[in-house]
Scaffold this motif. Structure first.
Motif, PDB file in Angstrom:
ATOM      1  N   GLY A 192       0.785  -1.230   0.000  1.00 40.63           N
ATOM      2  CA  GLY A 192       0.000   0.000   0.000  1.00 40.63           C
ATOM      3  C   GLY A 192       0.810   1.269   0.000  1.00 40.63           C
ATOM      4  O   GLY A 192       0.317   2.309   0.449  1.00 40.63           O
ATOM      5  N   SER A 193       2.047   1.242  -0.510  1.00 38.07           N
ATOM      6  CA  SER A 193       2.853   2.465  -0.476  1.00 38.07           C
ATOM      7  C   SER A 193       2.277   3.526  -1.401  1.00 38.07           C
ATOM      8  O   SER A 193       1.700   3.221  -2.435  1.00 38.07           O
ATOM      9  CB  SER A 193       4.306   2.167  -0.858  1.00 38.07           C
ATOM     10  OG  SER A 193       4.407   1.889  -2.220  1.00 38.07           O
ATOM     11  N   VAL A 194       2.451   4.747  -0.987  1.00 34.14           N
ATOM     12  CA  VAL A 194       2.025   5.879  -1.802  1.00 34.14           C
ATOM     13  C   VAL A 194       3.230   6.724  -2.217  1.00 34.14           C
ATOM     14  O   VAL A 194       3.128   7.568  -3.089  1.00 34.14           O
ATOM     15  CB  VAL A 194       0.994   6.773  -1.063  1.00 34.14           C
ATOM     16  CG1 VAL A 194      -0.318   6.025  -0.893  1.00 34.14           C
ATOM     17  CG2 VAL A 194       1.524   7.248   0.269  1.00 34.14           C
ATOM     18  N   GLU A 195       4.369   6.467  -1.600  1.00 36.64           N
ATOM     19  CA  GLU A 195       5.552   7.281  -1.844  1.00 36.64           C
ATOM     20  C   GLU A 195       6.367   6.809  -3.029  1.00 36.64           C
ATOM     21  O   GLU A 195       7.151   7.561  -3.591  1.00 36.64           O
ATOM     22  CB  GLU A 195       6.449   7.275  -0.597  1.00 36.64           C
ATOM     23  CG  GLU A 195       5.767   7.870   0.608  1.00 36.64           C
ATOM     24  CD  GLU A 195       6.229   7.226   1.902  1.00 36.64           C
ATOM     25  OE1 GLU A 195       7.166   6.438   1.882  1.00 36.64           O
ATOM     26  OE2 GLU A 195       5.617   7.523   2.935  1.00 36.64           O
TER      27      GLU A 195
ATOM     28  N   THR B 144       0.527 -10.340   6.508  1.00 40.57           N
ATOM     29  CA  THR B 144      -0.283 -10.536   5.310  1.00 40.57           C
ATOM     30  C   THR B 144       0.568 -10.368   4.061  1.00 40.57           C
ATOM     31  O   THR B 144       0.458 -11.158   3.113  1.00 40.57           O
ATOM     32  CB  THR B 144      -1.480  -9.572   5.296  1.00 40.57           C
ATOM     33  OG1 THR B 144      -2.304  -9.864   6.432  1.00 40.57           O
ATOM     34  CG2 THR B 144      -2.294  -9.708   4.026  1.00 40.57           C
ATOM     35  N   ALA B 145       1.433  -9.355   4.037  1.00 43.59           N
ATOM     36  CA  ALA B 145       2.309  -9.136   2.887  1.00 43.59           C
ATOM     37  C   ALA B 145       3.219 -10.347   2.675  1.00 43.59           C
ATOM     38  O   ALA B 145       3.386 -10.814   1.540  1.00 43.59           O
ATOM     39  CB  ALA B 145       3.130  -7.866   3.087  1.00 43.59           C
TER      40      ALA B 145
ATOM     41  N   LEU C 236      -0.627  -4.279  -3.125  1.00 39.69           N
ATOM     42  CA  LEU C 236      -1.787  -4.260  -2.240  1.00 39.69           C
ATOM     43  C   LEU C 236      -2.324  -2.832  -2.200  1.00 39.69           C
ATOM     44  O   LEU C 236      -1.554  -1.875  -2.189  1.00 39.69           O
ATOM     45  CB  LEU C 236      -1.407  -4.733  -0.842  1.00 39.69           C
ATOM     46  CG  LEU C 236      -0.755  -6.132  -0.774  1.00 39.69           C
ATOM     47  CD1 LEU C 236      -0.371  -6.473   0.659  1.00 39.69           C
ATOM     48  CD2 LEU C 236      -1.661  -7.185  -1.354  1.00 39.69           C
ATOM     49  N   SER C 237      -3.624  -2.695  -2.165  1.00 39.37           N
ATOM     50  CA  SER C 237      -4.224  -1.355  -2.242  1.00 39.37           C
ATOM     51  C   SER C 237      -4.008  -0.546  -0.968  1.00 39.37           C
ATOM     52  O   SER C 237      -4.028   0.677  -1.002  1.00 39.37           O
ATOM     53  CB  SER C 237      -5.717  -1.458  -2.548  1.00 39.37           C
ATOM     54  OG  SER C 237      -6.368  -2.227  -1.564  1.00 39.37           O
TER      55      SER C 237
END
Length: 174
Positions: free
Chosen positions: A22-25, A50-51, A42-43
């Motif tokens: 879920g990274s945004v960077e 879990t990862a 992953l969203s």
């Protein structure tokens, strides 16, 4: 750092599976353009357990016999995978059951080796100095980064506990 690690693993004949939790960077999609790396995006951040489980499932689907785990800040020398596999095979050839095998963990900033820990049946901890070892040392706890677990052991013991977000995922599995 992830890109350097992926490159080091590819050079050591390992198929990297990057789980983007879920990274945004950072956009890891460029990794998947090359067929030598798998990407699971992953969203949102579902936690390390879990990862890892998603990565394990993908590796098993690709036919892996062994799973190597690394964190986003891990780095390895050019002979890391070969040496880890040689140590693993040496233990197996001596009829030693190996749940997992891992590295000596070094703090690059301050130049020291972290002690590895074993927990006795009565709950007491034993700290092992690994700074001078030249062969594998039995330990009951390993950090996940740099460790290797066979798929057959994962199928017998089970995967990581998904309800653990980050803390104790590796030590609980051990």
């Amino acid at each position: 750092n992830v890109l350097k690690l992926v490159d080091a693993l590819i050079k050591q004949n390992v198929t990297p599976i990057v789980v983007d939790n879920g990274s945004v960077e950072f956009d890891f999609t460029s990794l998947h353009k090359d067929e030598t790396c798998e990407l699971i995006k992953l969203s949102l951040n579902l936690g390390i357990a879990t990862a890892q489980n998603k990565g394990i499932e993908k590796a098993i689907g690709l036919g892996a016999d062994q799973i190597l785990f690394f964190d986003q800040d891990s780095s390895i020398p050019e002979d890391y995978v070969e040496n880890l596999c040689l140590d693993y095979e040496s233990l197996i050839s001596c009829n030693i059951n190996v749940g997992a095998i891992g590295p000596r963990f070094i703090d690059d900033r301050y130049g020291f080796y972290y002690k590895t820990i074993s927990i006795k049946k009565n709950g007491f901890r034993i700290k092992h100095d690994v700074s001078q070892i030249n062969k594998p040392l039995h330990s009951t706890l390993l950090i996940s980064s740099g460790s290797m677990i066979s798929v057959s052991v994962l199928k017998k013991v089970g995967l990581m506990r998904d309800k653990y977000f980050i803390d104790y995922v590796d030590t609980e599995w051990c």
